[in-house]
Scaffold this active site. Structure first.
Site, mmCIF file in Angstrom:
data_model
loop_
_atom_site.group_PDB
_atom_site.id
_atom_site.type_symbol
_atom_site.label_atom_id
_atom_site.label_comp_id
_atom_site.label_asym_id
_atom_site.label_seq_id
_atom_site.Cartn_x
_atom_site.Cartn_y
_atom_site.Cartn_z
ATOM 1 N N VAL A 38 0.845 -1.200 0.000
ATOM 2 C CA VAL A 38 0.000 0.000 0.000
ATOM 3 C C VAL A 38 0.879 1.249 0.000
ATOM 4 O O VAL A 38 0.634 2.203 -0.741
ATOM 5 C CB VAL A 38 -0.940 0.017 1.224
ATOM 6 N N SER A 41 2.330 1.974 -3.443
ATOM 7 C CA SER A 41 1.340 2.576 -4.343
ATOM 8 C C SER A 41 1.085 4.038 -3.988
ATOM 9 O O SER A 41 0.984 4.893 -4.871
ATOM 10 C CB SER A 41 0.030 1.785 -4.308
ATOM 11 N N GLU A 42 0.990 4.343 -2.705
ATOM 12 C CA GLU A 42 0.703 5.709 -2.286
ATOM 13 C C GLU A 42 1.832 6.671 -2.655
ATOM 14 O O GLU A 42 1.588 7.789 -3.101
ATOM 15 C CB GLU A 42 0.449 5.757 -0.778
ATOM 16 N N ILE A 43 3.063 6.241 -2.458
ATOM 17 C CA ILE A 43 4.199 7.105 -2.819
ATOM 18 C C ILE A 43 4.262 7.289 -4.330
ATOM 19 O O ILE A 43 4.501 8.403 -4.828
ATOM 20 C CB ILE A 43 5.523 6.507 -2.293
ATOM 21 N N SER A 129 -3.595 8.337 4.476
ATOM 22 C CA SER A 129 -3.948 7.346 3.456
ATOM 23 C C SER A 129 -3.475 5.949 3.849
ATOM 24 O O SER A 129 -4.173 4.959 3.618
ATOM 25 C CB SER A 129 -3.380 7.744 2.094
#
Length: 273
Positions: A38, A41-43, A129
């Site tokens: 996760v 993906s967020e970065i 997030s």
């Protein structure tokens, strides 16, 4: 603070959920239970389109399948896989995050919002997030698409809307039972609005138009790192000739990369860290 009536809250939530039920997007990281994946993906999704991230996400995780494998890697290896996404600072922050978590958190991404904020490259938005998407916690946070939704619905006639005004409404409307899915829905609705109305984010107090890549310092920095990842270390003269940037811009960018720990100069030789 804007007062939110119960009927207004219900109507808003129904609008978001109804759109998501019909048009929700499928992405490889949605529903992922591994906090590390996760995080990746967020970065990657920061300032980068989903289509580009989707391809690079799979490639990155194939090379670094666990947080531990990323922590053990060299920064140069990380940057090689990162090529194509831009904003190389994000790759370095991700690498530093992995090393810090392995060293001080037994290799497990913390679920505590306040602890996340102490880790490299993690601001309030990313901490929020991660809390929502990796741990399904009802933390209130704001990012571009979320901001767009709330300004559009709750600040229709207001200019210079501060995030401090938006955040209490985000907190009041978050789905306490399934915050993870709620934020997916919010983001998808925000993308939908982007093509339907004049960008509400232009009325945000924090709005800043993204600068052009061509002709920027980012372009030179990216060119230097790309050349060093593809070809490897080389002389300063050779690198400058290959890239053909203005000498002043090249020197400024190179000095910045050296100072920030991306690049090493030994004599006339230039290499990645």
């Amino acid at each position: 603070m804007k007062e939110l009536r119960k009927a207004e809250k219900t109507q808003f939530q129904d609008t978001i959920w109804n759109y998501y039920e019909k048009h929700g997007r499928k992405m490889p990281w949605r529903g992922e239970e591994d906090p590390y994946k996760v995080l990746v993906s967020e970065i990657m999704l920061q300032q980068t389109q989903v289509a580009r991230v989707t391809l690079k996400y799979a490639e990155f995780l194939k090379k670094f399948p666990t947080l531990g494998s990323l922590a053990k890697a060299s920064l140069s290896d990380v940057l090689k896989v990162w090529q194509g996404l831009g904003y190389n600072r994000r790759a370095r922050f991700l690498h530093e995050f992995a090393k810090e978590v392995v060293k001080n958190h037994k290799g497990k991404v913390p679920s505590d919002y306040e602890i996340l904020l102490t880790l490299p490259g993690i601001g309030k938005g990313t901490a929020g997030s991660l809390s929502a998407f990796a741990f399904n916690l009802p933390v209130a946070f704001i990012e571009t698409n979320i901001r767009r939704v709330y300004i559009h619905h709750f600040f229709k006639d207001k200019e210079s809307v501060a995030d401090a005004e938006i955040l209490p409404i985000v907190e009041a409307t978050v789905d306490e039972v399934n915050p993870q899915e709620w934020y997916y829905a919010l983001m998808d609705y925000g993308v939908h609005l982007k093509g339907k109305v004049k960008n509400p984010n232009q009325r945000s107090k924090h709005y800043a138009k993204q600068s052009k890549f061509e002709g920027s310092n980012r372009e030179v920095r990216g060119g230097i790192i790309k050349e060093l990842t593809v070809v490897g270390g080389q002389s300063l003269v050779t690198l400058r000739k290959k890239l053909k940037f203005d000498a002043k811009r090249f020197d400024t960018a190179l000095k910045g990369l050296i100072k920030e720990g991306f690049v090493i100069q030994k004599g006339t030789s230039i290499t990645l860290v």
